[in-house]
Design a protein around this motif. Sequence first.
Motif, PDB file in Angstrom:
ATOM      1  N   VAL A   1     -26.267  61.933  18.385  1.00 33.31           N
ATOM      2  CA  VAL A   1     -25.572  62.062  17.106  1.00 33.31           C
ATOM      3  C   VAL A   1     -25.203  60.677  16.567  1.00 33.31           C
ATOM      4  N   TYR A   2     -24.839  59.788  17.464  1.00 29.78           N
ATOM      5  CA  TYR A   2     -24.453  58.435  17.062  1.00 29.78           C
ATOM      6  C   TYR A   2     -25.602  57.721  16.349  1.00 29.78           C
ATOM      7  N   ILE A   3     -26.834  57.903  16.853  1.00 29.76           N
ATOM      8  CA  ILE A   3     -28.001  57.261  16.243  1.00 29.76           C
ATOM      9  C   ILE A   3     -28.180  57.727  14.798  1.00 29.76           C
ATOM     10  N   VAL A   4     -28.079  59.027  14.586  1.00 32.38           N
ATOM     11  CA  VAL A   4     -28.249  59.575  13.233  1.00 32.38           C
ATOM     12  C   VAL A   4     -27.106  59.131  12.322  1.00 32.38           C
ATOM     13  N   ALA A   5     -25.877  59.160  12.849  1.00 32.26           N
ATOM     14  CA  ALA A   5     -24.716  58.778  12.040  1.00 32.26           C
ATOM     15  C   ALA A   5     -24.820  57.318  11.597  1.00 32.26           C
ATOM     16  N   ALA A   6     -25.259  56.444  12.499  1.00 38.23           N
ATOM     17  CA  ALA A   6     -25.399  55.032  12.148  1.00 38.23           C
ATOM     18  C   ALA A   6     -26.482  54.838  11.092  1.00 38.23           C
ATOM     19  N   LYS A   7     -27.572  55.592  11.191  1.00 36.23           N
ATOM     20  CA  LYS A   7     -28.653  55.493  10.212  1.00 36.23           C
ATOM     21  C   LYS A   7     -28.182  55.926   8.828  1.00 36.23           C
TER      22      LYS A   7
END
Length: 271
Positions: free
Chosen positions: A151-157
């Motif tokens: 989820v962190y990867i998507v949120a940062a993107k």
Amino acid sequence: MRTRTSLLGTLLLLAFVVLPGVAAGHDGNTNPTPPDVRNDKVVPLAQGVLNDDDRTLLKKVRLAGLWELPMAKEAPQHNPGQRTREVAKHLVADHEPLDVQTRKLAAKLGVPIPDEPAPEQKEWMAELRAASGPEFDRIFAKRLRAAHGQVYIVAAKVRAGTKNNDMRAFAQTAVNLVGKHMALLESTGLVDGDSLVAGASSPTPTPEATTPEATGSASTASPKPRAVSSRDDGGMNIGVGLVVAILLVVVGVAATLGIVRLLQTPGKSSR
């Protein structure tokens, strides 16, 4: 003599004025037409466009809340260690308001979100509910750390690239909370390399499958980017245009040289 001079001028005009336009792509533009870039999912909104990454983040955060929040609430029932108990308490305190925020924003932007965990998440819940003591601590840390990482990867993107103001603020909140939760789960000392693999993460909903998204049965497959073919670089095949232009230049130069030689031949000039 005047007729031949006029013909020579015409050929030179073709070589230096007309042919460059042909070589540039048959439209007089020296810059090739850019590739066809399409995003059929972009929706114009007053505060900025909404794209697939924005929708995916809302769905993933909602899915995370549907299984992580219940398991964090149930943690004390499984005789966990003291640190796991403390981490679970923090997760409950953060996930409850985050889930409310997710549902409100999804409703405002018209994004369908799941109402129940995905099948794989239900398996993780069953796995946790069957465990207790140190085994529960280990599974809890491993499953939740892996899910938070994805989820962190998507949120940062989304935070870096969204054009929607509401989504930018939401993504910033997600980045802050998910980053905090990863650190808390890692503080148990039970997170290892296997806890970081993508296969242990919450599934990524497929944007095109609206019905499964609404039921929580989202696919784990991410949409594949459209391949750009060799003909997507400007409409017409520029390579063919360049070949034609080169051939025309060669013919024009040859014709010009022939006329010059003819004009220089003694006894051939007009009296």
